[in-house]
Design a protein around this motif. Sequence first.
Motif, PDB file in Angstrom:
ATOM      1  N   VAL A 255       0.212  -1.633  -6.773  1.00 22.97           N
ATOM      2  CA  VAL A 255      -0.047  -1.877  -5.663  1.00 22.97           C
ATOM      3  C   VAL A 255       0.715  -1.594  -4.294  1.00 22.97           C
ATOM      4  O   VAL A 255       0.004  -0.878  -3.420  1.00 22.97           O
ATOM      5  N   THR A 256       1.454  -2.382  -4.800  1.00 20.61           N
ATOM      6  CA  THR A 256       2.388  -3.197  -3.100  1.00 20.61           C
ATOM      7  C   THR A 256       2.456  -1.282  -3.110  1.00 20.61           C
ATOM      8  O   THR A 256       2.754  -1.098  -1.461  1.00 20.61           O
ATOM      9  N   LEU A 257       2.636  -0.114  -3.364  1.00 20.22           N
ATOM     10  CA  LEU A 257       2.929   0.848  -3.548  1.00 20.22           C
ATOM     11  C   LEU A 257       2.052   1.583  -2.529  1.00 20.22           C
ATOM     12  O   LEU A 257       2.005   2.420  -1.225  1.00 20.22           O
ATOM     13  N   ALA A 258       0.735   1.460  -3.103  1.00 20.02           N
ATOM     14  CA  ALA A 258      -0.373   2.535  -2.855  1.00 20.02           C
ATOM     15  C   ALA A 258      -0.808   1.720  -1.275  1.00 20.02           C
ATOM     16  O   ALA A 258      -1.531   1.635  -0.823  1.00 20.02           O
ATOM     17  N   SER A 259      -0.642   0.772  -1.509  1.00 18.17           N
ATOM     18  CA  SER A 259      -1.031  -0.411   0.083  1.00 18.17           C
ATOM     19  C   SER A 259      -0.842  -0.103   0.781  1.00 18.17           C
ATOM     20  O   SER A 259      -1.486  -0.113   1.697  1.00 18.17           O
ATOM     21  N   ALA A 260       0.750   0.465   0.961  1.00 15.53           N
ATOM     22  CA  ALA A 260       1.387   0.867   2.397  1.00 15.53           C
ATOM     23  C   ALA A 260       0.375   1.760   2.876  1.00 15.53           C
ATOM     24  O   ALA A 260       0.350   1.990   4.238  1.00 15.53           O
ATOM     25  N   LEU A 261      -0.291   2.641   2.049  1.00 12.13           N
ATOM     26  CA  LEU A 261      -1.353   3.792   2.948  1.00 12.13           C
ATOM     27  C   LEU A 261      -2.393   3.260   3.235  1.00 12.13           C
ATOM     28  O   LEU A 261      -2.623   4.116   4.505  1.00 12.13           O
ATOM     29  N   ALA A 262      -2.950   1.974   3.379  1.00 15.10           N
ATOM     30  CA  ALA A 262      -3.456   1.137   4.449  1.00 15.10           C
ATOM     31  C   ALA A 262      -3.307   0.994   5.685  1.00 15.10           C
ATOM     32  O   ALA A 262      -4.066   0.582   6.528  1.00 15.10           O
ATOM     33  N   VAL A 263      -1.924   1.054   5.822  1.00 16.15           N
ATOM     34  CA  VAL A 263      -1.911  -0.205   6.975  1.00 16.15           C
ATOM     35  C   VAL A 263      -1.698   0.676   8.327  1.00 16.15           C
ATOM     36  O   VAL A 263      -2.283  -0.218   9.344  1.00 16.15           O
ATOM     37  N   PRO A 264      -1.976   2.025   8.527  1.00 10.34           N
ATOM     38  CA  PRO A 264      -2.233   2.161   9.990  1.00 10.34           C
ATOM     39  C   PRO A 264      -4.147   1.617  10.025  1.00 10.34           C
ATOM     40  O   PRO A 264      -4.522   1.968  11.180  1.00 10.34           O
ATOM     41  N   ALA A 265      -4.658   1.761   8.863  1.00 11.23           N
ATOM     42  CA  ALA A 265      -6.122   1.541   9.093  1.00 11.23           C
ATOM     43  C   ALA A 265      -6.544   0.232   9.648  1.00 11.23           C
ATOM     44  O   ALA A 265      -7.340  -0.188   9.530  1.00 11.23           O
TER      45      ALA A 265
END
Length: 488
Positions: A255-265
């Motif tokens: 979850v932590t690593l996948a959630s990093a994708l959403a930072v720009p959004a």
Amino acid sequence: MSNKETHKQAFFFTIINYVGIIIGIFSTLFIYPKNKEMLGIFRYVESLAQILFPIMLLGASQTLIKFGPKLNSKQEEQLFSYGVLSIFSIGFILLSLIGLASLIPVLSGFKYIYLAFPIGLSLALIDLFKKQSTIIGKIAIPTFFDNIIPKLILPIVFILVLNQFYTIQESLLFYIISYGFIAVFVGIYLFYYFKPKFEYNFKSLFSVISKKEMYRFSMFAFAGSLGSVFAFRIDSIMIPKFISMEANGTFSIGVTLASALAVPASGIFILYAPIISNYIKNNQFSELDLKYKEISKLLFFIGALLYSCIFLGINNLFMLLPTYENLIDSIPVILILGFNVLINMGTGFNGEIITYSKYYKFNLIAIAILILLNISLNLLFINVLKYGIEGVAFASLISMILFNLSKLLFIYKKFKILPFDNSYLKLIIVFVIVLIFSYYLPSLNNHLLNLFYKIILCLSINLLIIYKLKLVYSYNFWLEKTIQKLGF
């Protein structure tokens, strides 16, 4: 507050959030995998606290934002005092109910909720303090305490336990106390600029705003907050119950690593939220349609680039780390949840469109659908199909796809707009073809070289084709502007 001060606070707010993400990723890669059972316990307690704190808050922090502009300084202080009193009153009632529930034999073993309660109370106070700090334009420091300190304390606690300075139970108590200190420090900072006179007579306050209206809004805000928590935290509660704490730790890493994708959004959503609200308020639906399509494509473009890097390089990256054996089980979860984030990004700001329109209540319906789907699918994949944490990830993916689909259909029905067009379809085709091509390229014996050559080639091909086909306006605009500045 001056425009200069606003930009200063926004700048520090952004930097603090990115620092928090970097700390979280580093800890997830190098520290937490060394004791995934302990990580699972901590995440379980945190998830319980995340459910308890909206109940104690009962919409008090959103009430400050909603009704604050109508009030003078004295009444604003009263509203804040009312929020603090409300949190402690509801907290006392909730703790009493938990105590009574523990007398029931079936629930007597539910010990972690007692550890979660003080964290939930601290989170409720922190949220109230942060909202009041936002009103007076002092958000950077509270964000630092709220976002950075827990991310520093948890790895420190892990290191102390791994080196046998503390037991897991002792470390949990230390972690709980740290949240209490965070609430105190945020409160001290707030009260330096905002000096409320705590009182229990609120007649002046309710002569300006309707008590009935405030309670109605509070309940709506509470339902939305609690629904969101249930929707997005239910996995961390169900996994320990139906699988194990260690599995919860493994899932948490994904979850932590996948959630990093959403930072720009998140930054783009904050930036465009006022614009979207203004379009809806002024019935500028053609402009809204254009912006909806433009930002959805931009977010998908950014998300797909990042997801391609993860898809192609995650295994080689983990092979280079000393914690590889403990991280390998998280790879399927990262890929599934990463695709989940990509879908969420690619559908744009559909939640914001609904929230800022007169149809805002639909968000509650959509969240209720998400909760029911998530729980049902989790039970199906865990208990019936026996898919373990990969099944939990698939349940989240399916739920989120249907959740976003319901919002897309609702927006189309009410506003006749969609985030997709022909260039969006071309963008998807380009990414899929390039990703498949890059994935099946011959692998090298060196993991580091394999990591870089596939990712660099994939990014280069995507960026070149998308630029030539002019599929993403913002990308072409800024790239051409940069090229002109460099004198080429």
